[in-house]
Design a protein around this motif. Structure first.
Motif, PDB file in Angstrom:
ATOM      1  N   GLN A  35       0.841  -1.192   0.000  1.00 49.67           N
ATOM      2  CA  GLN A  35       0.000   0.000   0.000  1.00 49.67           C
ATOM      3  C   GLN A  35       0.875   1.242   0.000  1.00 49.67           C
ATOM      4  O   GLN A  35       1.975   1.223   0.556  1.00 49.67           O
ATOM      5  CB  GLN A  35      -0.870   0.073   1.258  1.00 49.67           C
ATOM      6  CG  GLN A  35      -1.791  -1.100   1.466  1.00 49.67           C
ATOM      7  CD  GLN A  35      -2.582  -0.909   2.752  1.00 49.67           C
ATOM      8  OE1 GLN A  35      -3.261   0.099   2.933  1.00 49.67           O
ATOM      9  NE2 GLN A  35      -2.500  -1.887   3.640  1.00 49.67           N
ATOM     10  N   ILE A  36       0.366   2.305  -0.590  1.00 49.36           N
ATOM     11  CA  ILE A  36       1.030   3.603  -0.560  1.00 49.36           C
ATOM     12  C   ILE A  36      -0.040   4.638  -0.244  1.00 49.36           C
ATOM     13  O   ILE A  36      -1.090   4.671  -0.893  1.00 49.36           O
ATOM     14  CB  ILE A  36       1.698   3.935  -1.910  1.00 49.36           C
ATOM     15  CG1 ILE A  36       2.696   2.837  -2.291  1.00 49.36           C
ATOM     16  CG2 ILE A  36       2.372   5.303  -1.845  1.00 49.36           C
ATOM     17  CD1 ILE A  36       3.224   2.940  -3.708  1.00 49.36           C
ATOM     18  N   ARG A  37       0.236   5.452   0.748  1.00 51.10           N
ATOM     19  CA  ARG A  37      -0.673   6.549   1.116  1.00 51.10           C
ATOM     20  C   ARG A  37       0.116   7.845   1.026  1.00 51.10           C
ATOM     21  O   ARG A  37       1.294   7.871   1.345  1.00 51.10           O
ATOM     22  CB  ARG A  37      -1.176   6.365   2.545  1.00 51.10           C
ATOM     23  CG  ARG A  37      -1.976   5.110   2.731  1.00 51.10           C
ATOM     24  CD  ARG A  37      -2.357   4.908   4.170  1.00 51.10           C
ATOM     25  NE  ARG A  37      -3.040   3.622   4.301  1.00 51.10           N
ATOM     26  CZ  ARG A  37      -3.348   3.060   5.437  1.00 51.10           C
ATOM     27  NH1 ARG A  37      -3.053   3.656   6.573  1.00 51.10           N
ATOM     28  NH2 ARG A  37      -3.954   1.897   5.462  1.00 51.10           N
ATOM     29  N   TRP A  59      -2.421  -2.303  -9.365  1.00 50.50           N
ATOM     30  CA  TRP A  59      -2.767  -1.442  -8.239  1.00 50.50           C
ATOM     31  C   TRP A  59      -4.192  -0.958  -8.360  1.00 50.50           C
ATOM     32  O   TRP A  59      -4.720  -0.835  -9.459  1.00 50.50           O
ATOM     33  CB  TRP A  59      -1.817  -0.245  -8.187  1.00 50.50           C
ATOM     34  CG  TRP A  59      -0.422  -0.648  -7.867  1.00 50.50           C
ATOM     35  CD1 TRP A  59       0.531  -1.089  -8.750  1.00 50.50           C
ATOM     36  CD2 TRP A  59       0.179  -0.693  -6.584  1.00 50.50           C
ATOM     37  NE1 TRP A  59       1.674  -1.386  -8.078  1.00 50.50           N
ATOM     38  CE2 TRP A  59       1.501  -1.152  -6.752  1.00 50.50           C
ATOM     39  CE3 TRP A  59      -0.261  -0.383  -5.297  1.00 50.50           C
ATOM     40  CZ2 TRP A  59       2.368  -1.317  -5.681  1.00 50.50           C
ATOM     41  CZ3 TRP A  59       0.610  -0.537  -4.230  1.00 50.50           C
ATOM     42  CH2 TRP A  59       1.916  -0.994  -4.435  1.00 50.50           C
ATOM     43  N   GLY A  60      -4.790  -0.659  -7.204  1.00 53.74           N
ATOM     44  CA  GLY A  60      -6.134  -0.110  -7.175  1.00 53.74           C
ATOM     45  C   GLY A  60      -6.210   1.060  -6.213  1.00 53.74           C
ATOM     46  O   GLY A  60      -5.470   1.124  -5.239  1.00 53.74           O
ATOM     47  N   ARG A  61      -7.106   1.972  -6.512  1.00 49.55           N
ATOM     48  CA  ARG A  61      -7.325   3.151  -5.671  1.00 49.55           C
ATOM     49  C   ARG A  61      -8.321   2.783  -4.582  1.00 49.55           C
ATOM     50  O   ARG A  61      -9.367   2.204  -4.855  1.00 49.55           O
ATOM     51  CB  ARG A  61      -7.883   4.284  -6.507  1.00 49.55           C
ATOM     52  CG  ARG A  61      -8.124   5.556  -5.742  1.00 49.55           C
ATOM     53  CD  ARG A  61      -8.630   6.675  -6.610  1.00 49.55           C
ATOM     54  NE  ARG A  61      -8.177   6.688  -7.990  1.00 49.55           N
ATOM     55  CZ  ARG A  61      -6.949   7.039  -8.399  1.00 49.55           C
ATOM     56  NH1 ARG A  61      -6.055   7.376  -7.527  1.00 49.55           N
ATOM     57  NH2 ARG A  61      -6.639   7.033  -9.676  1.00 49.55           N
ATOM     58  N   LYS A  62      -7.973   3.132  -3.365  1.00 47.02           N
ATOM     59  CA  LYS A  62      -8.855   2.862  -2.237  1.00 47.02           C
ATOM     60  C   LYS A  62      -9.387   4.207  -1.736  1.00 47.02           C
ATOM     61  O   LYS A  62      -8.619   5.117  -1.438  1.00 47.02           O
ATOM     62  CB  LYS A  62      -8.059   2.155  -1.133  1.00 47.02           C
ATOM     63  CG  LYS A  62      -8.909   1.621  -0.029  1.00 47.02           C
ATOM     64  CD  LYS A  62      -8.073   0.749   0.892  1.00 47.02           C
ATOM     65  CE  LYS A  62      -8.975   0.095   1.911  1.00 47.02           C
ATOM     66  NZ  LYS A  62      -8.229  -0.829   2.759  1.00 47.02           N
ATOM     67  N   ILE A 112       4.694   4.171   3.093  1.00 47.36           N
ATOM     68  CA  ILE A 112       4.826   2.893   2.400  1.00 47.36           C
ATOM     69  C   ILE A 112       4.428   1.812   3.395  1.00 47.36           C
ATOM     70  O   ILE A 112       5.009   1.718   4.485  1.00 47.36           O
ATOM     71  CB  ILE A 112       6.284   2.668   1.923  1.00 47.36           C
ATOM     72  CG1 ILE A 112       6.788   3.850   1.083  1.00 47.36           C
ATOM     73  CG2 ILE A 112       6.410   1.336   1.198  1.00 47.36           C
ATOM     74  CD1 ILE A 112       6.085   4.068  -0.215  1.00 47.36           C
ATOM     75  N   TRP A 113       3.465   0.985   3.026  1.00 47.26           N
ATOM     76  CA  TRP A 113       2.917  -0.034   3.921  1.00 47.26           C
ATOM     77  C   TRP A 113       3.122  -1.429   3.355  1.00 47.26           C
ATOM     78  O   TRP A 113       3.075  -1.624   2.136  1.00 47.26           O
ATOM     79  CB  TRP A 113       1.415   0.185   4.106  1.00 47.26           C
ATOM     80  CG  TRP A 113       1.068   1.353   4.963  1.00 47.26           C
ATOM     81  CD1 TRP A 113       1.182   2.670   4.631  1.00 47.26           C
ATOM     82  CD2 TRP A 113       0.561   1.320   6.285  1.00 47.26           C
ATOM     83  NE1 TRP A 113       0.767   3.457   5.679  1.00 47.26           N
ATOM     84  CE2 TRP A 113       0.377   2.644   6.709  1.00 47.26           C
ATOM     85  CE3 TRP A 113       0.223   0.283   7.156  1.00 47.26           C
ATOM     86  CZ2 TRP A 113      -0.112   2.974   7.958  1.00 47.26           C
ATOM     87  CZ3 TRP A 113      -0.269   0.604   8.402  1.00 47.26           C
ATOM     88  CH2 TRP A 113      -0.428   1.939   8.801  1.00 47.26           C
ATOM     89  N   GLY A 114       3.306  -2.380   4.258  1.00 44.08           N
ATOM     90  CA  GLY A 114       3.227  -3.789   3.918  1.00 44.08           C
ATOM     91  C   GLY A 114       1.762  -4.154   3.989  1.00 44.08           C
ATOM     92  O   GLY A 114       0.890  -3.293   3.824  1.00 44.08           O
TER      93      GLY A 114
END
Length: 152
Positions: free
Chosen positions: A19-21, A39-42, A89-91
């Motif tokens: 994930q990337i925020r 990738w998808g937009r959340k 940056i997320w796992g």
């Protein structure tokens, strides 16, 4: 010894990134890896929207992996309360690293103060403004898509 120091800002493996925020100025967004290279937009309260073109995320990760700091700054310099940019940056369920930065100052337009938060430690560093501009440019298509997605 300074010449041998690893100056890379992103030292997590790409396969760990799920994930990337981000927040950039007034804009924010969140993308999630849906499959290898996809990738998808959340968005809050909405279904995951798969990105037809994942190149903006790939470009962002590529430029982040190439990004280096010029020098470490005094660790006592506090992270700004309202930074210009923040990138996490997320796992799968944990934050791996985050970056916080200010806009380039008029006193030193070629450099930007940049904070790296990882493993409970925060290290302020100086980064070339040109490198930060690349990251902001990489986020731009994702922000534009986010804005156009909201108007639908």
């Amino acid at each position: 010894l300074n010449a041998l120091e690893d100056r890379s800002l992103l030292n997590v493996k790409r396969e760990e990134i799920q994930q990337i925020r981000w927040v950039l100025g007034e804009a924010s967004g969140h993308v999630v890896q849906t499959a290898e290279g996809k990738w998808g937009r959340k968005r809050e309260g909405k279904d995951l929207q798969v990105l037809e073109e994942p190149w903006p995320v790939r470009s962002l990760l590529w430029d982040l992996s190439d990004m280096e700091f010029d020098k470490k700054l005094d660790p006592k310099i506090p992270v700004p309360d309202k930074p210009y940019g923040r990138l996490e940056i997320w796992g799968k369920d944990e934050q791996l690293v985050s970056f916080v930065w200010e806009k380039a100052s008029e006193k030193d337009p070629g450099n930007v103060r940049f904070w790296v938060e990882q493993g409970g430690m925060v290290q302020p560093v100086q980064v070339k403004a040109e490198s930060v501009s690349k990251i902001e440019e990489d986020l731009s298509p994702l922000i534009q898509r986010e804005a156009s997605g909201k108007s639908q």
